[in-house]
Design an enzyme around this catalytic site. Structure first.
Site, PDB file in Angstrom:
ATOM      1  N   HIS A  86       0.845  -1.194   0.000  1.00  0.00           N
ATOM      2  CA  HIS A  86       0.000   0.000   0.000  1.00  0.00           C
ATOM      3  C   HIS A  86       0.881   1.246   0.000  1.00  0.00           C
ATOM      4  O   HIS A  86       2.037   1.203   0.441  1.00  0.00           O
ATOM      5  CB  HIS A  86      -0.899   0.027   1.230  1.00  0.00           C
ATOM      6  CG  HIS A  86      -2.014  -0.959   1.187  1.00  0.00           C
ATOM      7  ND1 HIS A  86      -3.165  -0.781   1.905  1.00  0.00           N
ATOM      8  CD2 HIS A  86      -2.171  -2.137   0.516  1.00  0.00           C
ATOM      9  CE1 HIS A  86      -3.992  -1.791   1.684  1.00  0.00           C
ATOM     10  NE2 HIS A  86      -3.402  -2.634   0.850  1.00  0.00           N
ATOM     11  N   GLU A 140       0.859   3.902   1.863  1.00  0.00           N
ATOM     12  CA  GLU A 140       1.322   4.335   3.178  1.00  0.00           C
ATOM     13  C   GLU A 140       2.504   3.497   3.661  1.00  0.00           C
ATOM     14  O   GLU A 140       3.456   4.039   4.218  1.00  0.00           O
ATOM     15  CB  GLU A 140       0.190   4.229   4.224  1.00  0.00           C
ATOM     16  CG  GLU A 140      -1.014   5.073   3.921  1.00  0.00           C
ATOM     17  CD  GLU A 140      -2.120   4.324   3.192  1.00  0.00           C
ATOM     18  OE1 GLU A 140      -3.294   4.583   3.495  1.00  0.00           O
ATOM     19  OE2 GLU A 140      -1.811   3.482   2.317  1.00  0.00           O
ATOM     20  N   CYS A 197      -6.593   1.990   5.575  1.00  0.00           N
ATOM     21  CA  CYS A 197      -7.206   0.718   5.942  1.00  0.00           C
ATOM     22  C   CYS A 197      -6.680   0.295   7.323  1.00  0.00           C
ATOM     23  O   CYS A 197      -5.805   0.964   7.887  1.00  0.00           O
ATOM     24  CB  CYS A 197      -6.865  -0.328   4.890  1.00  0.00           C
ATOM     25  SG  CYS A 197      -5.127  -0.850   4.932  1.00  0.00           S
ATOM     26  N   CYS A 240      -2.761  -0.129   7.362  1.00  0.00           N
ATOM     27  CA  CYS A 240      -2.014   1.129   7.289  1.00  0.00           C
ATOM     28  C   CYS A 240      -2.214   1.975   8.540  1.00  0.00           C
ATOM     29  O   CYS A 240      -1.289   2.645   8.996  1.00  0.00           O
ATOM     30  CB  CYS A 240      -2.396   1.887   6.024  1.00  0.00           C
ATOM     31  SG  CYS A 240      -1.859   1.008   4.532  1.00  0.00           S
TER      32      CYS A 240
END
Length: 148
Positions: A53, A55, A83, A86
């Protein structure tokens, strides 16, 4: 730089992700002096990695830049509400400020589905949602419309 200026940098990374066929999410981390020390974009398809992801990529780069896992004094700017994974990474990195663009109705963990920062984890960043939200949401909507 102001919040919007950092979010524009994150949006540029989200556009790169979209061009690569990834869900368009981008992230930048500003260090204590305001310089961008971490950049990331979604790379789940490219890396065949569920944890790739934006992040997480930005946090890894910021940690490398500072030589520590504690990102105290830093601010994370991401185009989509984080999410659970993260959000956990933000907690573990001790990032004191989170700024996000669009809300994420299906997995947003900063208030949309759950607010993990309200749980007793020992670290609660200041959270600012909705920065350039329309631009961030429009990019996501275009991406998914084109996919269909």
């Amino acid at each position: 730089m102001e919040r919007e200026a950092y979010m524009l940098q994150a949006l540029a990374l989200a556009r790169e992700a979209a061009e690569a066929g990834e869900v368009p999410v981008g992230c930048v981390i500003a260090g204590p002096d305001g310089a961008i020390i971490g950049r990331g974009r979604n790379r789940r398809e490219e890396n065949a990695d569920a944890t790739a992801h934006a992040e997480v990529e930005a946090i890894r780069r910021a940690c490398a830049a500072l030589g520590t896992w504690r990102l105290e004094g830093c601010s994370l700017y991401v185009t989509l509400e984080p999410c659970p994974m993260c959000t956990g990474a933000i907690i573990n990195a001790r990032i004191p400020t989170l700024v996000f663009g669009a809300r994420e109705a299906q997995s947003g963990s900063c208030g949309s589905v759950i607010d993990l920062f309200q749980e007793r984890y020992g670290h609660r960043p200041a959270v600012y949602g909705g920065v350039l939200a329309e631009d961030c949401a429009a990019l996501l909507q275009r991406f998914f419309k084109d996919k269909r």
